[in-house]
Each structure stands twice: as structure tokens, then as C-alpha cells.
Design a protein around this motif. Structure first.
Motif, mmCIF file in Angstrom:
data_model
loop_
_atom_site.group_PDB
_atom_site.id
_atom_site.type_symbol
_atom_site.label_atom_id
_atom_site.label_comp_id
_atom_site.label_asym_id
_atom_site.label_seq_id
_atom_site.Cartn_x
_atom_site.Cartn_y
_atom_site.Cartn_z
ATOM 1 N N LEU A 248 11.819 -10.817 41.214
ATOM 2 C CA LEU A 248 13.110 -11.241 41.759
ATOM 3 C C LEU A 248 13.179 -10.937 43.259
ATOM 4 N N ASP A 249 12.612 -9.804 43.655
ATOM 5 C CA ASP A 249 12.632 -9.426 45.069
ATOM 6 C C ASP A 249 11.832 -10.403 45.931
ATOM 7 N N THR A 250 10.728 -10.927 45.385
ATOM 8 C CA THR A 250 9.880 -11.844 46.158
ATOM 9 C C THR A 250 10.297 -13.297 45.995
ATOM 10 N N GLY A 251 11.190 -13.589 45.048
ATOM 11 C CA GLY A 251 11.593 -14.971 44.813
ATOM 12 C C GLY A 251 10.711 -15.710 43.827
ATOM 13 N N ALA A 252 9.705 -15.038 43.258
ATOM 14 C CA ALA A 252 8.862 -15.690 42.260
ATOM 15 C C ALA A 252 9.679 -16.054 41.022
ATOM 16 N N LEU A 253 10.716 -15.263 40.739
ATOM 17 C CA LEU A 253 11.696 -15.574 39.705
ATOM 18 C C LEU A 253 13.087 -15.493 40.321
ATOM 19 N N VAL A 254 14.026 -16.233 39.746
ATOM 20 C CA VAL A 254 15.414 -16.168 40.195
ATOM 21 C C VAL A 254 16.306 -15.986 38.976
ATOM 22 N N ARG A 255 17.461 -15.465 39.220
ATOM 23 C CA ARG A 255 18.391 -15.220 38.129
ATOM 24 C C ARG A 255 19.088 -16.521 37.726
ATOM 25 N N VAL A 256 19.385 -16.649 36.442
ATOM 26 C CA VAL A 256 20.041 -17.830 35.878
ATOM 27 C C VAL A 256 21.348 -17.407 35.209
#
Length: 304
Positions: A248-256
């Protein structure tokens, strides 16, 4: 007769149900342990163990003596520790049981740090998602996530990890971002296999709770595989932050669907209910409580 050794072997024989298992723990042979038990029974004038070709169990007198022996061993070890005082150097083996993903992803590095500070301590880490019997399996510390803790163990809270719905940007670009909870039914949902609730998912926002039914073709029994699948754009998943905070910190995943989230995942460290705990185990327990709470995605109050 070595009374302390005989008592220790007797206690472990009751707990393990096998003289051979005791011999393996003691680094000796089964006949040696058998002779120790026979000598202890002669000394007491009482049969303590019922033996057969397939099992070993305490007699009624043995069960009563087992409780006393636990107390005697505890008092002995406490007296030794008191005599040594603060000069005692932690040494010897600590057995730890932990869930596979958490052990591999987070615990390995912490244990390496601990062993660097305490060079005479050995650690045996057993990665297993099942809840072991601490006494029978000779486990000093067990790491457990979630609720439903066993009543016959001492539990220390080490942290709480919030659980969020996450997905890779590539997946959301391809399939669209869900706008409301029921939209999850039209998305590829990646979840842990063998969940008691199956495809049902409950989301929380402050005092509100909403149940939705998810759909997905991929289920897996390892959290790191879920993590990899989400990063690869395989779908949406509910993950504790300890598993995905770095992504989440790197933007590889984002919250939904923020601010909706799942029930937080508590983590406890379990130890046997015996009064005595070796110095090495006590130090490691304190070390892990402090260090786990400081891991990304963790906190005693569930901070994100």
C-alpha cells in the motif's frame, strides 16, 4: 538416582504418551528412560505408568503425582534462577510454533535479531497453521492470529492488525472500481481457502455492519500466495495490514471501498500454563511482544 531428571522425564512421558518421544527430547535412548521410570516407581513404591505395546498413560496415582511433580520442578527451576540472579546467561532451545505466512514473512527476521543478541540461544521454528498442543508438543511460545484461543494457555496480546479490501491498480483499471459493497459480487474475489464463512464477507464502518456475498475462482491456503495474486492483478482481497502495508505504501496495491473494512485481526503469544518458564523463553516472549507491535500494519490498538 537423578531425581530431577527422573521427574522431568516422568512429566514429559505423561504429556507425550511415549517413552521414545521423551528419549528423543532428552537425547538418550528409550531403555535409559524406561530404567529411570522404573527406578522412580521403586523409590516411591507406586506404579506411575501403565504401559502397553501401543500406549502409555498414567495410573490414578501417576496422575496425582504428575501434578505434584509439575510443582516440584517449577520450584526447583525458580530456585536455580533465583540463585543465579541476573547473571544467568540465556542459553538452550526455545521451540516456537507460528502460522506459516506470518512466520515466513515477519517472524524470521525478528528471531534472527534475537539470536544475534543472545548467541547461546537456539530456536526451533515450526510453521504450521494448525493450533498445536503446547504441552504435548513441547512448544514454549505459539503465535496465534484471530480469536478462539485455547483455555489451557497463557495468552499475551502482541498487536492488532486492521483488515482492508485491496487490489492492484491494474486490476481496477481492467475491471473497474466497486462503488458499493454489493458490487463485490461481480468481481474476482481472492480469499483464504477453508474459511468457515465461505464466500460470505462482513464489512464494518464505525457502528455499521454489512454482509455481502463474494465470488471468485481462486482460493488458496497461504497468505503470501494471496498477496502475490493480488499484486499480479488477480482480483480483490481482504488482507490484514501486516501482510500488505508495504505494498500500500508503494502503490502496488490500493485500498477498495474505504472506509469499510473487515474485523481486525488480533495476534497473541501463547505459552504453557506452567508456573516456571526458562529465562530464554521469557526474554523472547518480551522481545516479540515489543517488536511485533512495532511492525508495519500492527499496533496494540489496531492503528493503521
Amino acid at each position: 538416582m537423578d531425581t530431577i531428571r527422573s521427574l522431568r522425564c516422568f512429566v514429559r512421558a505423561v504429556e507425550l504418551g511415549s517413552l521414545s518421544a521423551v528419549a528423543r527430547e532428552e537425547g538418550t535412548t528409550q531403555p535409559t528412560v524406561s530404567k529411570l521410570m522404573a527406578a522412580l516407581e521403586r523409590e516411591l513404591g507406586v506404579r506411575l505408568l501403565e504401559r502397553s505395546t501401543t500406549s502409555l498413560r498414567p495410573t490414578p496415582q501417576g496422575s496425582q503425582f504428575y501434578q505434584r511433580a509439575l510443582g516440584m520442578l517449577a520450584q526447583y527451576h525458580e530456585a536455580v534462577a533465583e540463585a543465579r540472579g541476573q547473571t544467568e546467561t540465556p542459553r538452550g532451545l526455545v521451540r516456537i510454533n507460528a502460522p506459516a505466512a506470518f512466520g515466513q514473512f515477519r517472524l524470521n527476521a525478528l528471531l534472527a535479531d534475537f539470536m544475534a543478541v543472545h548467541p547461546q540461544v537456539e530456536i526451533e521454528l515450526i510453521l504450521d497453521d494448525r493450533l498445536v498442543d503446547l504441552v504435548r508438543d513441547g512448544v514454549d511460545i505459539a503465535v496465534r492470529q484471530g480469536t478462539g484461543l485455547p483455555p489451557d494457555a497463557v495468552a499475551r496480546a502482541a498487536g492488532v492488525s486492521p483488515r482492508h479490501l485491496v487490489a492492484a491498480p491494474s486490476y481496477l483499471e481492467r475491471r473497474g472500481r466497486p462503488q458499493q459493497q454489493q458490487d463485490l459480487a461481480t468481481h474476482d474475489y481472492i480469499r483464504f481457502a477453508w474459511l468457515a464463512d465461505g464466500d460470505a464477507l462482513t464489512l464494518y464502518r464505525e457502528q455499521q455492519a454489512v454482509s455481502v456475498v463474494t465470488h471468485g475462482r481462486f482460493r488458496v491456503n497461504h497468505a503470501l500466495a494471496i498477496r502475490d495474486s493480488l499484486v499480479a492483478g488477480g482480483g480483490i482481497g481482504m488482507c490484514p495490514l501486516w501482510l500488505v502495508q508495504d505494498l500500500l505504501d508503494t502503490g502496488a496495491l490500493v485500498r477498495v471501498l474505504a472506509p469499510w473494512e473487515g474485523a481486525p485481526q488480533p495476534l497473541h503469544l501463547l505459552s504453557p500454563t506452567r508456573r516456571y518458564q526458562p529465562v530464554r523463553a521469557r526474554l523472547l516472549l518480551d522481545f516479540l511482544v515489543a517488536r511485533i507491535a512495532a511492525l508495519p500494519g500492527f499496533g496494540l490498538k489496531g492503528e493503521a
